[in-house]
Scaffold this active site. Structure first.
Site, PDB file in Angstrom:
ATOM      1  CD  GLU A 323      29.880  43.462  51.551  1.00  0.00           C
ATOM      2  OE1 GLU A 323      29.355  42.593  50.761  1.00  0.00           O
ATOM      3  OE2 GLU A 323      31.028  43.157  51.943  1.00  0.00           O
ATOM      4  CG  ASP A 327      33.056  44.955  53.985  1.00  0.00           C
ATOM      5  OD1 ASP A 327      33.274  43.552  53.784  1.00  0.00           O
ATOM      6  OD2 ASP A 327      32.320  45.493  53.148  1.00  0.00           O
ATOM      7  CB  SER A 571      32.337  40.264  50.820  1.00  0.00           C
ATOM      8  OG  SER A 571      31.488  41.312  49.858  1.00  0.00           O
ATOM      9  CG  ASP A 614      51.483  28.952  43.516  1.00  0.00           C
ATOM     10  OD1 ASP A 614      50.425  29.502  43.198  1.00  0.00           O
ATOM     11  OD2 ASP A 614      52.168  28.536  42.836  1.00  0.00           O
ATOM     12  CB  VAL A 615      46.209  29.021  46.209  1.00  0.00           C
ATOM     13  CG1 VAL A 615      44.652  28.159  46.270  1.00  0.00           C
ATOM     14  CG2 VAL A 615      46.339  30.004  47.283  1.00  0.00           C
ATOM     15  N   GLY A 633      51.651  28.997  40.226  1.00  0.00           N
ATOM     16  CA  GLY A 633      52.074  30.115  39.591  1.00  0.00           C
ATOM     17  C   GLY A 633      50.655  30.840  39.351  1.00  0.00           C
ATOM     18  CG  ASP A 635      45.474  30.125  40.020  1.00  0.00           C
ATOM     19  OD1 ASP A 635      44.444  30.504  40.503  1.00  0.00           O
ATOM     20  OD2 ASP A 635      46.292  29.633  40.617  1.00  0.00           O
TER      21      ASP A 635
END
Ligand SMILES: *[C@@H]1O[C@H](CO)[C@@H](O)[C@H](O)[C@H]1NC(C)=O
Ligand SMILES: *[C@@H]1O[C@H](CO)[C@@H](O)[C@H](O)[C@H]1NC(C)=O
Length: 656
Positions: A323, A327, A571, A614-615, A633, A635
C-alpha cells in the site's frame, strides 16, 4: 439475539426491571424524563457477549457536546468553496474554525446540571480543553442509573480483546439537544480500521496474465526473492502496453500531465496518509525511479510521525509494503521529484491508529488534551497497554497539507451515525481551512470491505443482499475517488472503462448522509436517464452518491522489496488524483491565488463538466448483482469521470 436479552433496557422478558428503573429515575429527578439517545440493533461481526460488567468497576465516561453552528457548516463551506460565491477561496484560519464551533456555555451548564442532579459531585466533572467533551469517572452502577442502561462486556472472537458497552442509552429530553454522543456506550467496533482499501497485487511476470486474486498474494518465497528483477527484460517505458502495465508515463498521457512543470514546490504541499504497520520501503523508491521516474532517485517523502508512527521494517512483503509503496511511488512520481511529499505515518506498531487519530494531529480543536476520541474505534496514546508509543498524543501539532490522500476506508455500517457525522463535520472544517481530502472509494463495487453486504437488521455478512457503502465515501465533505481501467487491446487514447480486473470500483449511495446540493442535478439526471434496476431495499436512492471522480486503478507496476508487482485498487486512484490536484494548486499559487480546498461544488458545476473524461462503460458488481453501470454523465461507479488536467488547470486558474 440472546446477547441483547441481557440488556435490561431492550429486554422484552424483564419488564419489571425496566419499570423499576423508570420509577427510580422519576423519584430522583422528576424532570428528567429520559428518551433513547442512541441505540444499536446488533452486535458487530466477530464479537460475542462475555459477561455483565461488575457494578463497582470504573468507567471513564465522556460526553461529546453538541457544537453550535454545525447546522450552518454547509453554507459556511459553500461560501468559500462554491465557484460562484463572492468569497470563493477565502478560507478560514484554524482559530476562526475553532471559535465558530466551540460548545456554548448554555450547553456546558445544561450537561453539568444534569450530571449534578444525577448525583455526581461537580468536582468529579471535567470540561476538556477544547470544551467539546465533558469527562468524568463513574462507577458502572452510577452510569447505568444516569443513562438508564446496562453495561456488558463483549469479547472479540479472534483477538480476545474486551469491549465494554451497552445497546442503548437514555438522556433527558431537555439535555438531548446539547449531547452529541456518550462513550463508552453503543459505539462498538470490531477491528478498528480495515486496511481496506485496497492495494492488491500480483507478482509482475511478463508474458503471463496475472491471475485475479481476492487478497494480496503471500510473500514471495526466499527463492523468488533471489531472482534479480533485472532478468525482466521488458520495462514498459512507452505507451504501447498501458492496457497491461500502468506506469507514470501512461498516467501522464491519460490525464494530460506531460507539459506541466511545478514552480511553487517550496510553498505547495501534498500529504499521503499511511497507517502503521503499513510502511514504505525507501530503497524501493529508487528501484521504481530507476525505471519510471529518474528524477525521483534518492528522493524520500518527509516523514511526519503521528502517535509513534514509524516506517517499520520488521514485517515486510507486499501485505505490509504494498500500500505505502504504491501510494508514494505514484504520488511522488506524478508531482515530480521537485515537489516534496509529506508522509503522515500514523500509529505505533502495537495499536495502529484510526482516521480520528490523524484528524487529532492536524486539528487541535478536534482533539482534546485527554483525547476526544472513542477508545473503541480510535487508538489511545500514550499507549495504555505498555510498550509501544509512550509519548504525548499528537494533538494539533501537524499542519495539514493542501491536498491529503488516503487509500484506506471503512464500511459505513462499521461505524455509528454519530461517530461518522462527527468525523464528517471535521472534514467540512478542514475544507473551510482550504484542505482537499481525497479517499479511495473501495474495491468491492457495491459491496463493502471483505465483500460484505448488509442484512435486513443492519448487520453485515457475505450473504447480505443490500449494497454496503464505504466510509467516508458517503461524507459530502470529502472527495471520493473510484477506479477505471484501460481495457486489453485499448490505448491511452481510447476512453477508459470502469475497473473490472481484480477489483471493482467502490460506489453507490450512503445510508447515513443525504444527497448534498452540489450533486443534485447530476444525480437526478442519473436516475432520470439510467434508473438502476433495483428496488429501494438494495440502496438508499436519497443518499449521497459516490464516487465523485475516478482515475486508473489497474495493473500498476509497483516495486516492493526490489521486485515489481502488478497492483490494483482505488488505492492507486486516490494518490494519482491527489498529485493532479497538487499540480493545480501549484498553478494557482503561481498565479498568486490560494489552494483549491473542498472541490466538490466546483467539479460538479456546469463550467467544469467538460474537464472530465466521462467514463461510460463497465459496472461495479457486488452483493450478487451487477452493481451500477457507468453511463453518460455522473454515475455511482466512476463519478464525473477522470481528470483532464489541461482543462482543469485552466478553469481553476481562472477562479479567484
Ligand atoms: C479518571 O481516572 C483516571 C485514572 O485514575 C485519571 O487519570 C483521570 O484523570 C480521571 N478523570 C477524571 C475526569 O477525573
Ligand atoms: C467495456 O467493458 C467491457 C467489460 O465490462 C469490456 O469487455 C469492453 O471491452 C469494454 N469496452 C470498451 C469500448 O472499452
Amino acid at each position: 439475539m440472546t446477547i441483547f436479552n441481557n440488556c435490561a433496557s431492550s429486554n422484552p422478558h424483564r419488564p419489571s426491571l425496566m419499570l423499576a428503573t423508570f420509577f427510580l429515575l422519576m423519584l430522583l429527578a422528576p424532570a428528567a424524563l429520559a428518551v433513547v439517545h442512541e441505540q444499536r440493533d446488533h452486535i458487530p461481526h466477530g464479537w460475542s457477549h462475555h459477561s455483565k460488567h461488575p457494578s463497582d468497576a470504573i468507567l471513564p465516561l465522556r460526553i461529546g457536546l453538541v457544537q453550535p453552528n454545525l447546522d450552518s457548516i454547509d453554507s459556511f463551506l459553500n461560501e468559500v468553496a462554491h465557484p460562484e460565491s463572492s468569497s470563493y477561496g477565502k478560507h478560514w484560519t484554524a482559530q476562526q474554525v475553532a471559535d465558530k464551533f466551540a460548545p456554548t456555555a448554555e450547553t456546558i451548564d445544561a450537561v453539568i446540571g444534569w450530571l449534578v442532579d444525577g448525583g455526581f459531585e461537580k468536582e468529579r466533572v471535567r470540561v476538556s480543553g477544547s470544551r467539546i467533551w465533558i469527562e468524568l469517572n463513574s462507577t458502572v452502577a452510577e452510569a447505568e442509573k444516569l443513562l438508564n442502561t446496562e453495561y456488558h462486556v463483549y469479547q472479540h472472537e479472534e483477538t480476545g480483546k474486551k469491549h465494554v458497552g451497552c445497546t442503548k442509552y437514555h438522556v433527558p429530553e431537555h439535555v438531548r439537544r446539547h449531547v452529541d454522543l456518550i462513550t463508552p456506550t453503543v459505539h462498538f467496533t470490531a477491528s478498528r480500521m480495515k486496511h481496506a482499501a485496497v492495494a492488491r497485487g500480483t507478482r509482475l511476470n511478463p508474458g503471463t496474465k496475472p491471475a485475479p486474486v481476492s487478497k494480496p498474494v503471500p510473500l514471495p518465497k526466499p527463492l523468488t526473492h533471489a531472482v534479480p528483477m533485472g532478468t525482466t527484460t521488458q520495462q514498459f517505458l512507452d505507451l504501447s502496453k498501458c492496457d497491461k502495465h500502468m506506469t507514470p508515463v501512461c498516467l501522464r498521457a491519460l490525464y494530460g500531465l506531460n507539459k506541466y512543470t511545478p514552480s511553487q514546490t517550496a510553498r505547495n504541499s501534498y500529504g499521503i496518509v499511511e497507517y502503521t504497520p503499513q510502511a514504505y520501503v525507501p530503497t524501493d523508491i529508487d528501484v521504481f525511479a530507476s525505471y519510471y521516474a529518474t528524477d525521483l532517485v534518492g528522493k524520500r517523502p518527509n516523514l511526519v510521525s503521528i502517535d509513534g508512527g514509524v516506517v517499520q521494517t520488521t514485517q515486510t512483503g507486499f501485505d505490509y509494503n504494498g500500500e505505502s509503496n504504491l501510494d508514494l511511488q505514484y504520488g511522488m512520481a506524478l508531482v515530480t521529484g521537485a515537489q516534496p511529499v509529506q508522509l503522515y505515518q500514523v500509529g505505533d506498531t502495537l495499536e495502529g491508529a484510526s482516521f480520528n487519530d490523524f484528524l487529532d494531529a492536524i486539528d487541535g480543536s478536534y482533539c482534546t488534551a485527554d483525547g476526544g476520541d472513542d477508545p473503541n474505534y480510535d487508538a489511545v496514546y500514550p499507549n495504555p497497554y505498555g510498550g509501544g508509543y509512550q509519548g504525548p498524543k499528537a494533538c494539533g501539532t501537524v499542519t495539514p497539507a493542501n491536498v491529503i490522500s488516503t487509500s484506506y476506508g471503512y464500511n459505513e455500517a462499521d461505524l455509528t451515525q454519530a461517530y461518522s457525522r462527527r468525523q464528517c463535520n471535521e472534514y467540512a472544517k478542514l475544507g473551510l481551512m482550504g484542505v482537499t481530502m481525497l479517499f479511495s472509494s473501495g474495491d468491492n463495487g457495491v459491496a463493502g470491505n471483505r465483500n460484505f453486504c448488509l442484512n435486513a437488521g443492519g448487520s453485515q455478512s457475505a450473504g447480505g443482499a443490500r449494497f454496503n457503502p464505504t466510509f467516508p465515501g458517503g461524507c459530502p465533505y470529502i472527495t471520493s475517488v473510484g477506479a477505471t481501467q484501460v481495457f486489453a487491446g485499448k490505448t491511452v487514447l481510447n476512453p477508459e472503462s470502469a475497473c473490472a480486473d481484480v477489483i471493482y470500483s467502490g460506489g453507490g449511495f450512503s445510508n447515513y448522509f443525504p444527497r448534498p446540493s452540489f450533486q443534485q442535478p447530476q444525480v437526478a439526471n442519473y436516475f432520470a436517464a439510467h434508473n438502476p434496476p433495483y428496488s429501494t431495499t438494495k440502496y438508499n436512492a436519497a443518499g449521497r452518491g459516490f464516487p465523485d471522480l475516478s482515475a486508473n486503478g489497474a495493473n500498476y507496476i509497483v516495486a516492493v522489496q526490489g521486485v515489481r508487482y502488478l497492483v490494483y485498487g482505488t488505492s492507486a486512484s486516490a494518490p494519482v488524483v491527489g498529485a493532479i490536484l497538487t499540480l493545480i494548486n501549484d498553478a494557482r499559487l503561481a498565479a498568486g491565488k490560494g489552494p483549491i480546498g473542498w472541490i466538490n461544488p466546483t467539479i460538479y458545476s456546469s463550467a467544469f463538466a467538460s474537464a472530465f473524461n466521462d467514463v461510460t462503460n463497465g459496472t461495479n458488481p457486488g452483493c450478487g448483482t451487477n452493481g451500477f453501470s457507468a453511463v453518460k454523465g455522473w454515475d455511482p461507479v466512476t463519478g464525473l469521470g477522470t481528470p483532464n488536467f489541461p482543462k482543469l488547470v485552466n478553469l481553476w486558474r481562472a477562479l479567484p
